[in-house]
Scaffold this active site. Structure first.
Site, short mmCIF file in Angstrom:
data_model
loop_
_atom_site.label_atom_id
_atom_site.label_comp_id
_atom_site.label_asym_id
_atom_site.label_seq_id
_atom_site.Cartn_x
_atom_site.Cartn_y
_atom_site.Cartn_z
N ASP A 272 0.84 -1.20 0.00
CA ASP A 272 0.00 0.00 0.00
C ASP A 272 0.87 1.25 0.00
OD1 ASP A 272 -2.31 1.48 -0.03
OD2 ASP A 272 -2.80 1.18 2.09
N ARG A 276 0.11 9.09 0.80
CA ARG A 276 -0.68 9.17 2.02
C ARG A 276 -0.13 8.29 3.13
NH1 ARG A 276 -3.29 6.28 -1.78
NH2 ARG A 276 -3.56 4.05 -1.33
#
Length: 409
Positions: A272, A276
């Protein structure tokens, strides 16, 4: 042994220098040199040390460049910027200007504290920042599990699929980040424990550090270091990020690649990687975070049927067959580079998730951002090779990114 000492990122002299007291021109280091010699530092780290309100104009340090062919550098704060002067060696000594040679670097520094260096007057040694501990205390080094009563929750910093992250305090002494499990089912418990177990094994200056866990009662806590400037995506969209030059952006990318190269060496995948999920601290130090989907792998691929993957950051083989690997992380890193060099821009801004796989299958790749150099874009494209075998390793990416930086006086 869990603790690995303090993260002395800002002063990385070699063991031989520290043991022998030598480090500049073969002369023994003295108390004066201890104040201004900082060992091996990158241009980026140097800039963030010098350009602080605690340093006056003319504050300086001497460092060893991370580039072996550069050697020593005298870096000075001038007009709220860092000016860098390469210290050359020859003619029996050290010099910045060829007709002014000194027997050692200490003598060179002494001279330029009384005489102009180009148009700049160097004044006093750069203020040293205190190194951040990798643990809360000696107690948490030996005992990960801590009672919730030791922690105080503050403002919410973010919310994900199965957890929320809060600013917090440990015993009203240390600032921390606290990840709190939102749900109460077996799957979420398993993911939560996997994240904690992976973080326990990983220690690197560009990965977020685990401090403690609290799992004796719901809700479960994972306690990590607090990064003052938040996530990289929002940082790049704020005024400070918007004013960063391209060399500084490149250095942030190098930091992430360094953390990912370590993760790769530890047979771990992130799954991931995105702006962010990179956090920014004081001095614009970047650390990869959010290991909720991370896995330790023994085979070339980790296969998952998870359908909640972030499509715009995910490699084609992971979208189509659920096959995750170091090379799928490399694909995501290419998207992260796009985010960095668009100052927090959205990847594939005009396309929806369900269009992404068809796009990249057809050979489409995002165009070069307007402020991105051709060498950086070439690295992005390497990351987006169709087959995993075409993509470089993170160690290679780190080297490629470093080679895009030219030495700048």
């Amino acid at each position: 042994m869990r603790g690995q000492g303090r993260n002395c990122l800002l002063r990385r002299t070699t063991c031989s220098e520290l043991q022998s007291g030598r480090g500049t021109g073969g002369k023994r280091r003295n108390s004066s040199m201890d104040r201004w010699y900082f060992g091996k530092l990158s241009r980026f780290e140097t800039q963030n040390l010098l350009i602080t309100s605690t340093n006056p104009e003319g504050a300086f340090l001497v460092r060893r460049s991370e580039k072996d062919d550069v050697g020593y550098v005298l870096s000075v704060k001038a007009d709220d910027k860092a000016k860098h002067f390469q210290i050359l060696q020859g003619g029996g000594g050290f010099y910045v200007v060829a007709n002014r040679v000194f027997p050692d670097v200490a003598a060179l520094v002494t001279h330029y504290r009384s005489n102009l260096l180009s148009t700049i007057q160097i004044t006093e040694a750069c203020v040293r920042m205190k190194p951040e501990p990798q643990d809360l205390s000696h107690i948490t080094v030996e005992n990960w599990e801590r009672p919730k009563t030791e922690f105080t929750l503050g403002e919410m910093l973010g919310s994900g699929h199965f957890a929320e992250v809060y600013r917090g305090k440990w015993k009203d002494v240390a600032n921390v980040a606290i990840k709190v499990l939102k749900k109460n089912d077996d799957l979420d418990h398993r993911e939560f424990h996997l994240e904690a177990q992976i973080l326990k094994k990983l220690r690197h200056k560009h990965l977020i550090s685990l401090f403690a866990i609290s799992t004796e009662a719901m809700p479960f806590y994972i306690i990590t270091e607090l990064m003052a400037k938040g996530n990289l995506q929002l940082f790049l969209r704020d005024p400070e990020g918007q004013n960063m030059d391209l060399l500084s952006l490149t250095d942030m990318a190098i930091q992430v690649s360094d953390g990912m190269a370590y993760l790769e060496s530890e047979s771990s995948i992130h799954r991931d990687l995105a702006a962010r999920n990179v956090l920014v601290g004081e001095g614009n130090i970047c650390k990869v975070a959010d290991f909720g989907l991370a896995r330790v792998i023994k085979e070339p691929f980790y296969v998952s049927d998870d359908k909640t993957i972030p499509y715009k950051w995910t490699a084609p083989e992971a979208i189509s067959h659920g096959k995750f690997s170091h090379k799928s992380d490399v694909w995501s890193f290419g998207i992260l580079l796009f985010e960095i060099f668009t100052y927090g821009g959205h990847p594939y801004p005009t396309y929806s998730n369900h269009q992404i796989f068809e796009l990249i299958t057809s050979g489409y790749r995002m165009p070069r951002p307007s402020k991105c150099s051709r060498p950086i874009y070439d690295i992005m494209q390497k990351c987006w090779g169709w087959s995993p075998e075409e993509r470089p390793k993170f160690k290679e990416l780190r080297s490629d990114l470093q080679s895009t930086r030219s030495y700048d006086e």
